[in-house]
Design an enzyme around this catalytic site. Structure first.
Site, PDB file in Angstrom:
ATOM      1  N   SER A 238       0.673  -1.150   0.163  1.00  0.00           N
ATOM      2  CA  SER A 238      -0.142  -0.069   0.050  1.00  0.00           C
ATOM      3  C   SER A 238       0.904   1.205   0.042  1.00  0.00           C
ATOM      4  O   SER A 238       2.156   0.993   0.038  1.00  0.00           O
ATOM      5  CB  SER A 238      -0.947   0.005   1.237  1.00  0.00           C
ATOM      6  N   LYS A 239       0.038   2.239  -0.007  1.00  0.00           N
ATOM      7  CA  LYS A 239       1.034   3.728  -0.101  1.00  0.00           C
ATOM      8  C   LYS A 239       1.892   3.845   1.220  1.00  0.00           C
ATOM      9  O   LYS A 239       3.066   4.382   0.899  1.00  0.00           O
ATOM     10  CB  LYS A 239       0.249   5.073   0.020  1.00  0.00           C
ATOM     11  N   ARG A 240       1.678   3.130   2.151  1.00  0.00           N
ATOM     12  CA  ARG A 240       2.510   2.969   3.590  1.00  0.00           C
ATOM     13  C   ARG A 240       4.034   2.642   2.933  1.00  0.00           C
ATOM     14  O   ARG A 240       4.852   3.156   3.335  1.00  0.00           O
ATOM     15  CB  ARG A 240       1.704   2.243   4.338  1.00  0.00           C
TER      16      ARG A 240
END
Ligand code: GLU
Length: 470
Positions: A238-240
């Site tokens: 994910s963007k994390r």
């Protein structure tokens, strides 16, 4: 042998992310490897979540990566009539039936199942009933009650799902809209897809889809469900974990071939080879050799590949791709040294185009300040005389060539009986602003005489100021 036909079928509910790009790449490679056809299909039936912006982002990402499609893009929203015709055909052949069970009844079923700690499923109440076509209803698929579905998945191996776990799925909603699993199968049949290569998150849909294929008496395609991509912490990417959008990689200064090379190795290997040209990928890619387990995304490895490709790419092309990144720094490269020459000089020094732009800015404009550490180390009073000598020598040059620049630096070092570095390093910090750059002669040559003299004066002033107010 029938011709291989694969497809990429994204839902346009966001940008093209790396997982989708890898699925697209695997499907594309499989088609190219087998002289087949690669189809692009936009699964835009979710009207609330699909956007034109996402469609454009997906097309842009495919183009940037060079994943060209032979047919399409086909849009599912343009094929509702066809899906409805197939649903009517299934109603006619008895594979589907109308259901007018009320929301209350269905809610009741769900609650009862939950109370029994079972998976909620439709109980087939309307299977034997006749529901008028003009009354409000949904259409359900008549899933065989007995037996099981066997999937010989090319990546996951054999998967067996008992039919008792599948309920009679809705294939047309009460508003008349065909549902996802039905549309996918009709498309895969109509488009003659021989190999369905997609993310492992679709495995649950596959047994339902296989039933629909059979009901339509259509040949089954091969299935290959490629593993999910995780971050280093084991969570779904994910963007994390950093950039997940393909176009963000372009904006961050990656080359498409680096991303493709990275993606092809994500879950697939060929001996211990790491670098693959597109032709090598096509010649060697084999869907059956894809790993079953989740792949771990490594930004460092991608960066390493990008540096490799930047270093080996045609400098003219790199210059063309670098130009907009220079523009973002407010630099117009046409107003300074030839960008191709700058790219050649910087070869191997940057991991991304963004970094290459940053470390090349000094060729085009004066910097605001010397990097503190470099200045402290190299712009000291002991360097003053050497810098002065170089300035005098450079100012006297008639022809501004790397060789002439080199001659001046060498002469100053010789006259002061010090090694070349003792002169070149202060000079570099003076002209570049920091302690790293390509060779001093090439660097000064590209920066140009006037700017070099101006910056040396600035460095001399800096040394003087430090000496007076240490
Ligand atoms: N539209 C689905 C997705 O974007 C893919 C469906 C398929 O490949 O069958 O996840």
């Amino acid at each position: 042998m029938t011709q291989v036909r694969t497809r990429f079928a994204p839902s346009p509910t966001g940008y093209l992310h790396v997982g989708g790009a890898r699925t697209a790449l695997f499907s594309w490679l499989y088609a190219r490897r087998h002289g087949g056809v690669f189809v692009l299909r936009i699964e835009d039936t979710d009207l609330e979540r699909s956007t034109l912006e996402s469609i454009n982002a997906i097309l842009e990402g495919m183009t940037w990566l060079g994943l060209d499609y032979d047919e399409g893009p086909f849009y599912q929203t343009e094929r509702f009539d066809r899906y409805n015709a197939v649903i009517d055909q299934l109603l006619g052949s008895g594979w589907a039936y109308r259901c007018d069970c009320s929301r209350e009844r269905l809610d009741g079923l769900r609650e009862e199942a939950m109370a029994r700690k079972e998976k909620p499923r439709y109980d087939g109440y309307c299977r034997g009933r006749t529901v008028a076509s003009d009354a409000p209803h949904v259409v359900r698929f008549r899933t065989p009650a007995e037996g099981s579905v066997v999937i010989e998945d090319r990546v996951q191996g054999r998967i067996v799902i008992p039919n008792s776990e599948l309920d009679d799925l809705i294939i047309r909603r009460s508003d008349g809209a065909p549902t996802y699993n039905l549309s996918v199968v009709v498309d895969d049949v109509d488009m003659g897809i021989t190999h369905v290569i997609r993310g492992a998150d679709h495995i649950n849909n596959t047994p339902r889809q296989i039933h629909i294929f059979r009901a339509l008496r259509a040949p089954l395609p091969e299935f290959a469900h490629v593993p999910m991509i995780h971050g280093a912490d084991g969570a779904k990417l994910s963007k994390r974990h950093g950039a997940v959008s393909v176009m963000q990689y372009r904006d961050e200064g990656y080359l498409p071939e680096a991303l493709l090379n990275y993606l092809v190795r994500l879950g697939w290997s060929h001996g211990d080879q790491e670098i693959f040209s597109l032709d090598e990928m096509i010649a060697q890619f084999d869907i059956a050799a894809v790993n079953r387990s989740a792949s771990v995304f490594s930004p460092d490895k991608l960066l390493w590949l990008n540096q490799h490709y930047l270093q080996h790419a045609d400098p003219h092309r790199v210059a063309r791709l670098l130009s907009p990144h220079m523009g973002r720094l407010g630099i117009d490269p046409s107003l300074g040294p030839d960008l191709v020459a700058v790219v050649r000089a910087q070869e191997g020094r940057a991991k991304t185009l963004v970094e290459l732009a940053e470390i090349s800015a000094f060729f085009y404009r004066d910097f605001d300040a010397f990097e503190e550490q470099a200045a402290r180390k190299h712009l000291r009073p002991v360097a003053e005389e050497a810098l002065r000598g170089v300035r005098t020598g450079l100012a006297a040059l008639d022809t501004w060539t790397p060789a002439a620049v080199h001659g001046v630096v060498e002469a100053v070092a010789a006259s002061r009986e010090v090694n070349l570095g003792k002169v070149a390093q202060p000079l570099r910090v003076a002209v570049v602003g920091r302690a790293a750059s390509p060779g001093i002669d090439v660097t000064l040559h590209l920066v140009g005489k006037a700017a070099c003299l101006r910056r040396i004066d600035q460095a001399l002033a800096h040394i003087r100021a430090q000496a007076e107010h240490p």
